[in-house]
Design an enzyme around this catalytic site. Structure first.
Site, PDB file in Angstrom:
ATOM      1  N   THR A  95       0.842  -1.199   0.000  1.00 36.04           N
ATOM      2  CA  THR A  95       0.000   0.000   0.000  1.00 36.04           C
ATOM      3  C   THR A  95       0.879   1.250   0.000  1.00 36.04           C
ATOM      4  O   THR A  95       2.084   1.185   0.252  1.00 36.04           O
ATOM      5  CB  THR A  95      -0.966   0.025   1.202  1.00 36.04           C
ATOM      6  OG1 THR A  95      -0.209   0.017   2.416  1.00 36.04           O
ATOM      7  CG2 THR A  95      -1.900  -1.175   1.196  1.00 36.04           C
ATOM      8  N   VAL A 151      14.255   0.577  -0.940  1.00 34.03           N
ATOM      9  CA  VAL A 151      15.357   1.452  -1.358  1.00 34.03           C
ATOM     10  C   VAL A 151      15.917   0.939  -2.677  1.00 34.03           C
ATOM     11  O   VAL A 151      16.386  -0.186  -2.751  1.00 34.03           O
ATOM     12  CB  VAL A 151      16.493   1.482  -0.302  1.00 34.03           C
ATOM     13  CG1 VAL A 151      17.608   2.424  -0.747  1.00 34.03           C
ATOM     14  CG2 VAL A 151      15.947   1.912   1.052  1.00 34.03           C
ATOM     15  N   GLY A 153      14.293   0.265  -5.505  1.00 37.48           N
ATOM     16  CA  GLY A 153      13.422  -0.536  -6.368  1.00 37.48           C
ATOM     17  C   GLY A 153      14.060  -1.878  -6.668  1.00 37.48           C
ATOM     18  O   GLY A 153      14.345  -2.663  -5.773  1.00 37.48           O
ATOM     19  N   LYS A 223      14.090   6.672   2.883  1.00 34.50           N
ATOM     20  CA  LYS A 223      15.070   5.674   2.453  1.00 34.50           C
ATOM     21  C   LYS A 223      16.365   5.798   3.254  1.00 34.50           C
ATOM     22  O   LYS A 223      17.018   4.790   3.570  1.00 34.50           O
ATOM     23  CB  LYS A 223      15.339   5.825   0.957  1.00 34.50           C
ATOM     24  CG  LYS A 223      14.128   5.464   0.095  1.00 34.50           C
ATOM     25  CD  LYS A 223      14.325   5.875  -1.354  1.00 34.50           C
ATOM     26  CE  LYS A 223      13.097   5.538  -2.184  1.00 34.50           C
ATOM     27  NZ  LYS A 223      13.189   6.060  -3.568  1.00 34.50           N
ATOM     28  N   GLY A 314       9.762   1.644 -10.596  1.00 35.51           N
ATOM     29  CA  GLY A 314       9.171   0.887 -11.696  1.00 35.51           C
ATOM     30  C   GLY A 314       8.485  -0.339 -11.159  1.00 35.51           C
ATOM     31  O   GLY A 314       9.001  -1.003 -10.243  1.00 35.51           O
TER      32      GLY A 314
END
Length: 340
Positions: A95, A151, A153, A223, A314
Protein backbone atom coordinates in the site's frame (compact mmCIF):
# COMPACT_ATOMS: atom_id res chain seq x y z
CA UNK A 1 3.76 -20.74 0.15
CA UNK A 2 0.50 -19.09 1.21
CA UNK A 3 0.43 -15.34 0.57
CA UNK A 4 -1.79 -12.37 1.48
CA UNK A 5 -1.28 -9.33 -0.73
CA UNK A 6 -2.00 -5.85 0.67
CA UNK A 7 -2.74 -3.33 -2.06
CA UNK A 8 -3.12 -4.13 -5.74
CA UNK A 9 -1.52 -1.27 -7.64
CA UNK A 10 1.20 -1.35 -10.30
CA UNK A 11 3.79 -3.15 -8.13
CA UNK A 12 1.42 -5.88 -6.87
CA UNK A 13 0.03 -6.49 -10.36
CA UNK A 14 3.58 -6.73 -11.73
CA UNK A 15 4.35 -9.30 -9.02
CA UNK A 16 1.34 -11.43 -9.99
CA UNK A 17 2.51 -11.33 -13.62
CA UNK A 18 5.99 -12.44 -12.49
CA UNK A 19 4.44 -15.35 -10.59
CA UNK A 20 2.58 -16.38 -13.75
CA UNK A 21 5.42 -15.99 -16.23
CA UNK A 22 8.02 -17.72 -14.04
CA UNK A 23 5.79 -20.37 -12.44
CA UNK A 24 7.70 -23.42 -13.71
CA UNK A 25 11.15 -21.95 -13.07
CA UNK A 26 10.27 -20.84 -9.52
CA UNK A 27 9.19 -24.36 -8.63
CA UNK A 28 11.89 -26.34 -10.45
CA UNK A 29 14.79 -24.07 -9.48
CA UNK A 30 13.78 -22.81 -6.02
CA UNK A 31 10.97 -25.10 -4.84
CA UNK A 32 8.71 -22.05 -4.58
CA UNK A 33 5.04 -22.38 -5.40
CA UNK A 34 3.32 -19.08 -4.49
CA UNK A 35 -0.36 -19.47 -3.60
CA UNK A 36 -2.14 -16.13 -3.24
CA UNK A 37 -5.05 -16.65 -0.83
CA UNK A 38 -6.24 -13.07 -0.44
CA UNK A 39 -5.78 -9.69 -2.09
CA UNK A 40 -7.30 -6.41 -1.02
CA UNK A 41 -7.27 -2.88 -2.41
CA UNK A 42 -8.95 0.32 -1.25
CA UNK A 43 -12.39 -0.76 -2.56
CA UNK A 44 -12.65 -4.40 -1.55
CA UNK A 45 -11.10 -7.83 -1.48
CA UNK A 46 -10.80 -11.23 -3.13
CA UNK A 47 -10.34 -14.34 -1.00
CA UNK A 48 -10.00 -18.03 -1.82
CA UNK A 49 -8.37 -20.36 0.70
CA UNK A 50 -7.46 -22.80 -2.08
CA UNK A 51 -5.69 -20.03 -4.04
CA UNK A 52 -6.90 -17.23 -6.31
CA UNK A 53 -6.66 -17.54 -10.11
CA UNK A 54 -3.91 -15.08 -10.95
CA UNK A 55 -4.93 -14.30 -14.53
CA UNK A 56 -8.53 -13.73 -13.45
CA UNK A 57 -7.33 -11.40 -10.69
CA UNK A 58 -5.50 -9.20 -13.23
CA UNK A 59 -8.46 -9.21 -15.64
CA UNK A 60 -10.92 -8.20 -12.90
CA UNK A 61 -8.67 -5.37 -11.70
CA UNK A 62 -8.22 -4.05 -15.25
CA UNK A 63 -11.96 -4.21 -15.99
CA UNK A 64 -13.42 -2.87 -12.72
CA UNK A 65 -10.52 -1.02 -11.10
CA UNK A 66 -10.79 -3.21 -8.00
CA UNK A 67 -10.43 -6.87 -7.01
CA UNK A 68 -13.82 -6.66 -5.25
CA UNK A 69 -15.56 -8.04 -8.36
CA UNK A 70 -13.50 -11.25 -8.37
CA UNK A 71 -16.44 -12.89 -6.55
CA UNK A 72 -19.24 -11.84 -4.23
CA UNK A 73 -17.88 -13.90 -1.35
CA UNK A 74 -16.06 -11.98 1.42
CA UNK A 75 -15.48 -9.09 -0.99
CA UNK A 76 -16.06 -6.35 1.57
CA UNK A 77 -13.61 -7.58 4.21
CA UNK A 78 -11.07 -4.98 5.32
CA UNK A 79 -7.35 -5.70 5.43
CA UNK A 80 -7.10 -6.13 9.19
CA UNK A 81 -10.08 -8.54 9.14
CA UNK A 82 -8.48 -10.64 6.42
CA UNK A 83 -5.19 -10.82 8.32
CA UNK A 84 -7.00 -12.04 11.42
CA UNK A 85 -9.16 -14.61 9.61
CA UNK A 86 -7.01 -16.00 6.79
CA UNK A 87 -4.13 -18.35 7.66
CA UNK A 88 -1.09 -17.55 5.52
CA UNK A 89 2.71 -17.77 5.64
CA UNK A 90 3.66 -14.37 4.22
CA UNK A 91 2.15 -10.89 4.06
CA UNK A 92 3.29 -8.73 1.15
CA UNK A 93 2.58 -5.06 1.96
CA UNK A 94 2.40 -2.76 -1.11
CA UNK A 95 0.00 0.00 0.00
CA UNK A 96 1.02 3.66 -0.43
CA UNK A 97 3.66 5.11 1.91
CA UNK A 98 2.25 7.44 4.54
CA UNK A 99 4.78 9.45 6.57
CA UNK A 100 2.25 10.98 8.99
CA UNK A 101 1.12 7.85 10.89
CA UNK A 102 2.20 5.02 8.51
CA UNK A 103 -1.35 3.67 8.26
CA UNK A 104 -2.81 1.38 7.07
CA UNK A 105 0.51 -0.35 6.42
CA UNK A 106 1.61 -0.24 10.06
CA UNK A 107 -1.49 -2.11 11.26
CA UNK A 108 -1.17 -4.66 8.45
CA UNK A 109 2.47 -5.40 9.30
CA UNK A 110 2.09 -5.57 13.10
CA UNK A 111 -1.07 -7.71 12.85
CA UNK A 112 0.69 -10.17 10.54
CA UNK A 113 3.79 -10.40 12.72
CA UNK A 114 1.72 -11.04 15.86
CA UNK A 115 0.04 -13.92 13.99
CA UNK A 116 3.42 -15.42 13.18
CA UNK A 117 3.48 -14.41 9.50
CA UNK A 118 6.66 -13.37 7.71
CA UNK A 119 6.41 -9.91 6.17
CA UNK A 120 7.72 -8.32 2.96
CA UNK A 121 7.14 -4.58 2.63
CA UNK A 122 7.75 -2.10 -0.18
CA UNK A 123 5.75 0.45 1.83
CA UNK A 124 8.35 2.81 3.34
CA UNK A 125 6.04 4.57 5.83
CA UNK A 126 6.14 2.02 8.68
CA UNK A 127 9.92 1.61 8.37
CA UNK A 128 10.53 5.37 8.23
CA UNK A 129 8.52 6.00 11.39
CA UNK A 130 9.11 2.86 13.44
CA UNK A 131 12.04 0.83 12.06
CA UNK A 132 13.61 -0.14 15.45
CA UNK A 133 10.33 -1.27 17.04
CA UNK A 134 9.26 -3.23 13.94
CA UNK A 135 12.57 -5.12 13.95
CA UNK A 136 12.07 -5.89 17.65
CA UNK A 137 8.51 -7.10 16.99
CA UNK A 138 9.73 -9.39 14.19
CA UNK A 139 12.42 -10.84 16.47
CA UNK A 140 9.98 -11.30 19.35
CA UNK A 141 7.50 -13.17 17.12
CA UNK A 142 10.31 -15.14 15.40
CA UNK A 143 9.33 -14.01 11.90
CA UNK A 144 11.36 -12.63 9.01
CA UNK A 145 10.90 -9.01 7.94
CA UNK A 146 12.16 -8.18 4.44
CA UNK A 147 12.08 -4.81 2.67
CA UNK A 148 14.71 -4.75 -0.10
CA UNK A 149 12.28 -2.98 -2.48
CA UNK A 150 11.98 0.08 -0.23
CA UNK A 151 15.36 1.45 -1.36
CA UNK A 152 16.42 1.38 -5.00
CA UNK A 153 13.42 -0.54 -6.37
CA UNK A 154 14.91 -3.41 -8.34
CA UNK A 155 18.52 -2.33 -7.67
CA UNK A 156 19.75 -4.43 -4.71
CA UNK A 157 21.22 -1.54 -2.69
CA UNK A 158 20.39 -2.97 0.74
CA UNK A 159 21.60 -6.47 -0.18
CA UNK A 160 24.82 -5.09 -1.64
CA UNK A 161 25.75 -3.12 1.47
CA UNK A 162 24.72 -5.85 3.90
CA UNK A 163 26.04 -8.91 2.05
CA UNK A 164 28.59 -7.95 -0.61
CA UNK A 165 30.44 -5.74 1.89
CA UNK A 166 30.07 -8.27 4.72
CA UNK A 167 33.05 -8.13 7.08
CA UNK A 168 33.76 -4.53 6.10
CA UNK A 169 32.92 -1.61 8.36
CA UNK A 170 30.97 0.98 6.36
CA UNK A 171 31.92 4.39 7.78
CA UNK A 172 29.62 6.60 5.69
CA UNK A 173 27.44 6.67 2.58
CA UNK A 174 25.85 9.24 0.30
CA UNK A 175 23.67 9.01 -2.74
CA UNK A 176 20.75 9.91 -4.96
CA UNK A 177 17.79 7.97 -3.57
CA UNK A 178 14.93 9.64 -5.45
CA UNK A 179 14.76 9.29 -9.23
CA UNK A 180 12.08 11.96 -9.68
CA UNK A 181 14.13 14.80 -8.22
CA UNK A 182 17.16 13.58 -10.16
CA UNK A 183 15.13 13.75 -13.39
CA UNK A 184 13.95 17.29 -12.58
CA UNK A 185 17.46 18.55 -11.71
CA UNK A 186 18.91 16.83 -14.81
CA UNK A 187 16.37 18.66 -16.99
CA UNK A 188 17.10 21.98 -15.27
CA UNK A 189 20.76 21.47 -16.23
CA UNK A 190 19.63 21.55 -19.89
CA UNK A 191 18.00 24.98 -19.40
CA UNK A 192 14.47 24.21 -18.23
CA UNK A 193 13.04 26.15 -15.29
CA UNK A 194 11.97 24.28 -12.15
CA UNK A 195 8.28 24.59 -13.12
CA UNK A 196 8.94 23.36 -16.68
CA UNK A 197 11.00 20.40 -15.45
CA UNK A 198 8.34 19.53 -12.87
CA UNK A 199 5.58 19.66 -15.49
CA UNK A 200 7.57 17.32 -17.75
CA UNK A 201 8.17 14.87 -14.88
CA UNK A 202 4.45 14.89 -14.02
CA UNK A 203 3.57 14.26 -17.67
CA UNK A 204 5.76 11.15 -17.63
CA UNK A 205 4.16 9.86 -14.44
CA UNK A 206 7.33 10.18 -12.36
CA UNK A 207 5.88 12.41 -9.62
CA UNK A 208 4.01 10.98 -6.62
CA UNK A 209 0.32 11.91 -6.25
CA UNK A 210 1.47 13.87 -3.20
CA UNK A 211 4.31 15.78 -4.86
CA UNK A 212 5.79 16.86 -1.50
CA UNK A 213 7.08 13.28 -1.03
CA UNK A 214 9.46 13.88 -3.93
CA UNK A 215 10.01 17.66 -3.97
CA UNK A 216 10.47 18.17 -0.21
CA UNK A 217 12.83 15.21 0.10
CA UNK A 218 10.52 13.04 2.25
CA UNK A 219 10.90 9.96 0.05
CA UNK A 220 14.71 10.28 0.12
CA UNK A 221 14.63 10.86 3.90
CA UNK A 222 12.55 7.70 4.44
CA UNK A 223 15.07 5.67 2.45
CA UNK A 224 17.92 7.27 4.40
CA UNK A 225 16.28 6.12 7.66
CA UNK A 226 16.02 2.56 6.35
CA UNK A 227 19.67 2.54 5.20
CA UNK A 228 21.00 4.07 8.42
CA UNK A 229 19.17 1.53 10.57
CA UNK A 230 19.80 -1.54 8.46
CA UNK A 231 23.40 -0.90 7.40
CA UNK A 232 24.86 1.32 10.12
CA UNK A 233 22.97 -0.24 13.04
CA UNK A 234 21.47 3.08 14.09
CA UNK A 235 18.09 3.49 15.78
CA UNK A 236 16.65 6.50 13.98
CA UNK A 237 13.32 7.60 12.51
CA UNK A 238 12.18 10.41 10.18
CA UNK A 239 12.38 13.25 12.76
CA UNK A 240 16.14 12.56 13.08
CA UNK A 241 16.77 13.61 9.46
CA UNK A 242 17.69 17.18 8.47
CA UNK A 243 15.71 17.54 5.25
CA UNK A 244 15.75 20.19 2.51
CA UNK A 245 14.02 19.52 -0.80
CA UNK A 246 14.51 21.00 -4.27
CA UNK A 247 11.64 23.53 -4.46
CA UNK A 248 14.00 26.49 -3.97
CA UNK A 249 16.59 25.36 -6.52
CA UNK A 250 16.95 28.01 -9.24
CA UNK A 251 18.60 28.21 -12.63
CA UNK A 252 21.27 30.37 -10.97
CA UNK A 253 22.09 27.50 -8.60
CA UNK A 254 22.40 25.17 -11.60
CA UNK A 255 24.69 27.65 -13.42
CA UNK A 256 26.84 28.12 -10.32
CA UNK A 257 27.39 24.35 -10.16
CA UNK A 258 28.21 24.33 -13.88
CA UNK A 259 30.94 26.98 -13.33
CA UNK A 260 32.43 24.68 -10.70
CA UNK A 261 32.40 21.82 -13.24
CA UNK A 262 29.70 20.19 -11.10
CA UNK A 263 26.04 19.20 -11.22
CA UNK A 264 23.38 19.81 -8.56
CA UNK A 265 21.86 16.67 -7.03
CA UNK A 266 19.54 15.91 -4.10
CA UNK A 267 21.94 13.94 -1.89
CA UNK A 268 20.98 11.80 1.09
CA UNK A 269 24.00 11.29 3.32
CA UNK A 270 25.00 9.50 6.50
CA UNK A 271 28.28 10.76 7.90
CA UNK A 272 28.53 12.93 11.01
CA UNK A 273 24.81 13.65 10.62
CA UNK A 274 21.85 12.37 8.63
CA UNK A 275 20.89 14.83 5.93
CA UNK A 276 18.95 15.22 2.68
CA UNK A 277 19.72 18.39 0.71
CA UNK A 278 20.76 19.68 -2.76
CA UNK A 279 24.55 19.51 -3.16
CA UNK A 280 27.08 20.12 -5.89
CA UNK A 281 28.62 16.90 -7.22
CA UNK A 282 31.67 16.95 -9.55
CA UNK A 283 30.70 15.96 -13.11
CA UNK A 284 33.21 13.09 -13.11
CA UNK A 285 31.92 11.72 -9.78
CA UNK A 286 30.03 8.39 -10.06
CA UNK A 287 27.09 10.08 -8.29
CA UNK A 288 26.72 12.51 -11.21
CA UNK A 289 24.15 10.26 -12.93
CA UNK A 290 21.28 11.78 -14.91
CA UNK A 291 17.64 10.99 -15.57
CA UNK A 292 15.72 8.81 -13.13
CA UNK A 293 18.72 6.75 -12.03
CA UNK A 294 19.61 6.20 -8.38
CA UNK A 295 23.22 5.99 -7.23
CA UNK A 296 24.76 5.42 -3.82
CA UNK A 297 28.39 5.41 -2.71
CA UNK A 298 29.44 3.37 0.34
CA UNK A 299 32.73 4.27 1.99
CA UNK A 300 34.23 1.50 4.07
CA UNK A 301 37.25 1.26 6.35
CA UNK A 302 39.47 -0.85 4.09
CA UNK A 303 37.83 -1.08 0.65
CA UNK A 304 37.50 2.63 -0.03
CA UNK A 305 34.41 3.94 -1.80
CA UNK A 306 32.19 1.77 -4.00
CA UNK A 307 29.19 3.01 -5.92
CA UNK A 308 26.10 1.12 -7.04
CA UNK A 309 23.91 2.62 -9.77
CA UNK A 310 20.53 1.48 -11.07
CA UNK A 311 16.86 2.15 -11.63
CA UNK A 312 15.16 3.44 -8.53
CA UNK A 313 11.57 2.58 -9.30
CA UNK A 314 9.17 0.89 -11.70
CA UNK A 315 6.53 -1.76 -11.20
CA UNK A 316 8.45 -4.73 -12.57
CA UNK A 317 11.73 -3.68 -10.96
CA UNK A 318 10.16 -3.35 -7.51
CA UNK A 319 8.19 -6.58 -7.99
CA UNK A 320 11.48 -8.37 -8.71
CA UNK A 321 12.80 -7.19 -5.34
CA UNK A 322 9.71 -8.68 -3.63
CA UNK A 323 10.39 -11.96 -5.40
CA UNK A 324 14.01 -11.89 -4.16
CA UNK A 325 12.76 -11.42 -0.60
CA UNK A 326 10.24 -14.24 -1.04
CA UNK A 327 12.98 -16.59 -2.24
CA UNK A 328 15.11 -15.62 0.79
CA UNK A 329 12.22 -16.50 3.11
CA UNK A 330 11.64 -19.79 1.27
CA UNK A 331 15.34 -20.66 1.59
CA UNK A 332 15.41 -19.81 5.30
CA UNK A 333 12.29 -21.91 5.99
CA UNK A 334 13.80 -24.86 4.10
CA UNK A 335 17.04 -24.51 6.09
CA UNK A 336 15.12 -24.57 9.37
CA UNK A 337 13.18 -27.65 8.29
CA UNK A 338 16.42 -29.45 7.43
CA UNK A 339 17.80 -28.73 10.89
CA UNK A 340 14.84 -30.37 12.65
Amino acid sequence: MRIILCGFGVVAQSLIKLFESREEELYSKYGLKPRVLAVFDSKGSAIDQSGLELDKLIQVKEKFGTVKNYSEKNNSMKGSEILKNVEADVLIETTASNYKDAEPGMTHITTAMKKGMHVISVNKGPLALAFPSLMELATYNQVMFKFSGTVGGGTPILDYAKNSLRGEKITSFAGILNGTTNYILSNMATGLSFDEALKDAKGRGYVEADESLDLDGLDAAAKLVILANWIMGMKVTMPDIKCVGIRKVTIDDIKKAEKNNSVLKLIASCDKELMVSPKEVPKDDPLGVNGTLNAIAFTSEHSGTQTIIGKGAGGTETASSILRDLLDIRQEIAKNWNQI
